[in-house]
Design an enzyme around this catalytic site. Structure first.
Site, PDB file in Angstrom:
ATOM      1  N   HIS A 203      27.494  25.538  37.513  1.00  0.00           N
ATOM      2  CA  HIS A 203      26.871  26.768  38.027  1.00  0.00           C
ATOM      3  C   HIS A 203      26.672  27.820  36.929  1.00  0.00           C
ATOM      4  O   HIS A 203      25.851  28.704  37.065  1.00  0.00           O
ATOM      5  CB  HIS A 203      27.637  27.333  39.235  1.00  0.00           C
ATOM      6  CG  HIS A 203      28.862  28.115  38.889  1.00  0.00           C
ATOM      7  ND1 HIS A 203      30.052  27.532  38.572  1.00  0.00           N
ATOM      8  CD2 HIS A 203      29.081  29.452  38.800  1.00  0.00           C
ATOM      9  CE1 HIS A 203      30.952  28.469  38.314  1.00  0.00           C
ATOM     10  NE2 HIS A 203      30.386  29.654  38.445  1.00  0.00           N
TER      11      HIS A 203
ATOM     12  N   ASP B 297      39.286  22.879  34.074  1.00  0.00           N
ATOM     13  CA  ASP B 297      38.555  23.713  35.027  1.00  0.00           C
ATOM     14  C   ASP B 297      37.430  24.511  34.360  1.00  0.00           C
ATOM     15  O   ASP B 297      36.354  24.659  34.919  1.00  0.00           O
ATOM     16  CB  ASP B 297      39.550  24.667  35.710  1.00  0.00           C
ATOM     17  CG  ASP B 297      38.904  25.473  36.815  1.00  0.00           C
ATOM     18  OD1 ASP B 297      38.204  24.861  37.641  1.00  0.00           O
ATOM     19  OD2 ASP B 297      39.102  26.707  36.866  1.00  0.00           O
TER      20      ASP B 297
ATOM     21  N   HIS C  96      31.969  24.789  31.667  1.00  0.00           N
ATOM     22  CA  HIS C  96      31.282  26.063  31.402  1.00  0.00           C
ATOM     23  C   HIS C  96      31.406  26.543  29.947  1.00  0.00           C
ATOM     24  O   HIS C  96      30.422  26.941  29.333  1.00  0.00           O
ATOM     25  CB  HIS C  96      31.837  27.173  32.303  1.00  0.00           C
ATOM     26  CG  HIS C  96      31.998  26.783  33.737  1.00  0.00           C
ATOM     27  ND1 HIS C  96      31.069  26.021  34.410  1.00  0.00           N
ATOM     28  CD2 HIS C  96      32.968  27.061  34.643  1.00  0.00           C
ATOM     29  CE1 HIS C  96      31.482  25.863  35.664  1.00  0.00           C
ATOM     30  NE2 HIS C  96      32.622  26.467  35.827  1.00  0.00           N
TER      31      HIS C  96
ATOM     32  N   LYS D 216      23.166  30.639  35.834  1.00  0.00           N
ATOM     33  CA  LYS D 216      23.237  32.106  35.755  1.00  0.00           C
ATOM     34  C   LYS D 216      22.061  32.582  34.912  1.00  0.00           C
ATOM     35  O   LYS D 216      21.802  32.022  33.849  1.00  0.00           O
ATOM     36  CB  LYS D 216      24.558  32.548  35.096  1.00  0.00           C
ATOM     37  CG  LYS D 216      25.791  32.323  35.978  1.00  0.00           C
ATOM     38  CD  LYS D 216      27.031  32.769  35.223  1.00  0.00           C
ATOM     39  CE  LYS D 216      28.290  32.343  35.916  1.00  0.00           C
ATOM     40  NZ  LYS D 216      28.825  33.295  36.869  1.00  0.00           N
TER      41      LYS D 216
ATOM     42  N   ARG E  21      32.615  13.990  58.903  1.00  0.00           N
ATOM     43  CA  ARG E  21      33.276  13.110  59.862  1.00  0.00           C
ATOM     44  C   ARG E  21      33.353  13.746  61.248  1.00  0.00           C
ATOM     45  O   ARG E  21      33.397  13.059  62.244  1.00  0.00           O
ATOM     46  CB  ARG E  21      34.675  12.753  59.363  1.00  0.00           C
ATOM     47  CG  ARG E  21      34.564  11.707  58.261  1.00  0.00           C
ATOM     48  CD  ARG E  21      35.891  11.476  57.598  1.00  0.00           C
ATOM     49  NE  ARG E  21      36.163  12.558  56.640  1.00  0.00           N
ATOM     50  CZ  ARG E  21      36.865  12.398  55.535  1.00  0.00           C
ATOM     51  NH1 ARG E  21      37.374  11.229  55.237  1.00  0.00           N
ATOM     52  NH2 ARG E  21      37.070  13.389  54.712  1.00  0.00           N
TER      53      ARG E  21
ATOM     54  N   LYS F 242      37.641  40.965  35.179  1.00  0.00           N
ATOM     55  CA  LYS F 242      36.705  39.839  35.118  1.00  0.00           C
ATOM     56  C   LYS F 242      35.619  40.205  34.111  1.00  0.00           C
ATOM     57  O   LYS F 242      34.943  41.232  34.259  1.00  0.00           O
ATOM     58  CB  LYS F 242      36.106  39.570  36.500  1.00  0.00           C
ATOM     59  CG  LYS F 242      35.141  38.400  36.493  1.00  0.00           C
ATOM     60  CD  LYS F 242      34.899  37.856  37.883  1.00  0.00           C
ATOM     61  CE  LYS F 242      33.771  36.836  37.901  1.00  0.00           C
ATOM     62  NZ  LYS F 242      34.076  35.623  37.128  1.00  0.00           N
TER      63      LYS F 242
HETATM   64  C1  BG6 Z   1      34.682  27.573  38.583  1.00  0.00           C
HETATM   65  C2  BG6 Z   1      36.147  27.355  38.392  1.00  0.00           C
HETATM   66  O1  BG6 Z   1      33.954  26.486  38.090  1.00  0.00           O
HETATM   67  O2  BG6 Z   1      34.292  28.753  37.908  1.00  0.00           O
HETATM   68  C3  BG6 Z   1      36.940  28.542  38.908  1.00  0.00           C
HETATM   69  O3  BG6 Z   1      36.540  26.191  39.096  1.00  0.00           O
HETATM   70  C4  BG6 Z   1      36.448  29.816  38.267  1.00  0.00           C
HETATM   71  O4  BG6 Z   1      38.323  28.379  38.662  1.00  0.00           O
HETATM   72  C5  BG6 Z   1      34.934  29.923  38.402  1.00  0.00           C
HETATM   73  O5  BG6 Z   1      37.056  30.885  38.942  1.00  0.00           O
HETATM   74  C6  BG6 Z   1      34.406  31.098  37.596  1.00  0.00           C
HETATM   75  O6  BG6 Z   1      33.051  31.253  37.877  1.00  0.00           O
HETATM   76  P1  BG6 Z   1      32.351  32.662  37.771  1.00  0.00           P
HETATM   77  O7  BG6 Z   1      30.922  32.394  38.089  1.00  0.00           O
HETATM   78  O8  BG6 Z   1      33.020  33.551  38.786  1.00  0.00           O
HETATM   79  O9  BG6 Z   1      32.574  33.140  36.378  1.00  0.00           O
END
Ligand code: BG6
Length: 519
Positions: free
Chosen positions: A210, A267, A272, A214, A73, A377
């Protein structure tokens, strides 16, 4: 003699070269096209899409004729748009801006008021004109980098002004790319799909996950189906359980507005986690083709055992993080995060036990866990094999024999490890578990392809392999919607939400299961 080049390997005495045959399609083989980004002044465009497209430009992986048209916009000139993106991506240290000017010449900007048919008609005229000047052949990708609430209106307007029409006999194509969330329950997912299908056919729709882009996730199918030795034991006879973990140390960050409405099940699980489950559990497709692979994944979706209301909480643990310490730093609890309701009952952790009701997997539990503000992580799939059926060593060894375990590491290590037993060297008969590991990029000399770059190339080529098909979306929501309803509308949802300290492995209620998959 060992191979001298890491890309060479010796098979039956013949030297073969690996990796090189996998070079990407040459630019000449890709169709010319225009990427139209809605939401071009947003974060996703600056942080992901443009860097990915620019990296493809640097490696000369884009079609010979391509353009990017940013739409939003905000009123901006082409140059202002180019400068804004340059500023945004120059914050990324790794990006080499030496060839930016050549790339920037392919970037254009057209302001669009999404709900105005008139404005979308102007966009259509602009794109037609640009096609003629830039030889992009009328091929267009419409990327919706906007909040999901805007998907329906944009898809509808694109259709109304004729932008979703394709030329006859494949002369020109139009594709639309949407990101999750695809709805927030079964009904809203079906509604969204109806709107998309009013203007686009299923073949024109690309629903991104996404995780599927990977490398190590794509590798699951290669690993399972390009080797003979794993498939015969990939079933209930040999496998005790499967664990799938997507743990994050980050909290909700600045996404409270979205996350408060979503929670971990929408989420991470609806998309995923269920994809990782499907790739691990699916049958071999007849051919490595997008629809054949997606057929098999859908079959897993149909076989997942529905959980009865009475047994739901025996198979699901929900949690929400409290304050705690991560990497020596104090972090706030979820309810103290900016934008979060201080009485929020949104789960930030879930661990769920799935069963896949088919011949191969009868009785094998799949433990899926994902949460924010966990110890570190880590993303991985653990395949735990059964104990040896009979220990002939029981008189000489007092210890229990550790069963084999295969770990497909996705993050931080992109690696495959297999744990097995060997003898400890020496006179005494003792066993020790050892690890055989393969690091994913070992022996590979090219540069890894960013997930968004891979996804964009696949859309240009019209390859749906890494995208959700609507039946998969529907199956995932059919499974999760009753669970969400039960959790959200039961008389006391808070009683089912277990607080856990940030920096740990989730609520105590799930620790027994968690210990099966976390080292
Ligand atoms: C996203 C989620 O789809 O994936 C996020 O919305 C999450 O909350 C993320 O943090 C995790 O992705 P990755 O690639 O960092 O494991």
């Amino acid at each position: 003699m060992p191979p001298t080049d890491p890309l060479e390997a010796s098979v039956h005495g013949k030297t073969i070269t690996t990796g090189q045959a996998c070079e990407f399609a040459t630019p000449g083989s890709l169709p010319p096209c225009t990427l139209v980004i809605f939401g071009a002044s947003g974060d996703l465009t600056a942080r992901k899409l443009i860097p990915a497209f620019y990296s493809l430009y640097l490696t000369e992986s884009l079609p010979e004729s391509f353009t990017v048209v940013g739409c939003s916009r905000t009123r901006l000139s082409h140059d202002e748009f180019r400068e804004k993106l340059k500023q945004a991506i120059s914050k990324e240290e790794k990006i080499d801006l030496e060839r930016w000017d050549g790339f920037a010449a392919k970037l254009f900007y057209q302001p669009v008021t999404y709900d105005s048919q008139e404005s979308c008609r102007e966009l259509a005229e602009y794109l037609n004109d640009l096609d003629r000047k830039q030889n992009t052949g009328g091929n267009r990708i419409f990327y919706l980098a906007v909040p999901p609430t805007l998907y329906p209106v944009i898809a509808q307007r694109i259709g109304e002004v004729g932008l979703s029409q394709e030329g006859e006999n494949g002369r020109s194509w139009a594709r639309i790319v949407v990101e999750k969330p695809f709805g927030r329950d079964l009904q809203s997912a079906l509604d969204l799909d109806n709107v998309l299908h009013k203007s686009f056919t299923e073949n024109q729709i690309f629903r991104i996950d996404h995780y599927l882009a990977k490398e190590t996730v794509q590798n699951i199918l290669m690993f399972r189906f390009a080797n003979t030795i794993f498939e015969p034991i990939w079933n209930r006879n040999y496998i005790d359980y499967v664990g799938i973990l997507a743990a994050e140390d980050l909290g909700v960050e600045n996404r409270a507005g979205y996350y408060e409405q979503a929670g971990v099940l929408r989420d991470m699980f609806q998309n995923h986690m269920i994809q990782l489950l499907a790739l691990t559990a699916m049958e071999p497709p007849a051919l490595f083709e997008d629809d054949r692979v997606r057929d098999e994944k859908a079959k897993v979706g149909r076989s997942v055992k529905r959980l009865a209301r009475e047994t739901l909480m025996d198979n699901l643990v929900l949690g929400q993080y409290k304050g705690g310490m991560i990497d020596g730093k104090e972090v706030p609890g979820y309810r103290e995060e900016k934008g979060v309701n201080p009485d929020s009952i949104t789960p930030t952790f879930a661990m769920m036990r799935f069963f896949v009701d088919n011949w191969r997997w009868q009785g094998v539990p799949f433990y899926l866990a994902s949460g924010k503000r966990l110890a570190r992580k880590e993303t991985k799939i653990v395949v735990q094999f059964k104990n040896v059926p009979h220990s002939m060593f029981r008189k000489v060894l007092d210890e229990k024999i550790t069963a084999n375990r295969l770990v497909l590491g996705i993050y931080p290590e992109e690696e495959i490890t297999l744990i097995f037993q060997t003898k400890v060297p020496g006179a005494k008969s003792c066993l020790r578990p050892v690890t055989m590991d393969f690091t994913y990029y070992q022996g590979f000399q090219g540069s890894p392809l960013d997930a968004y770059a891979k996804v964009l190339l696949d859309v240009i080529m019209g390859d749906h392999m890494l995208f959700w098909r609507q039946d998969g979306v529907k199956l995932a929501w059919s499974y999760l919607t009753p669970i969400l309803e039960e959790c959200e509308t039961c008389s006391n949802p808070e009683a089912r939400l277990h607080p856990y300290e940030a920096g740990g492995w989730g609520p105590v209620e799930s620790l027994d299961w968690m210990s099966l998959i976390v080292d």
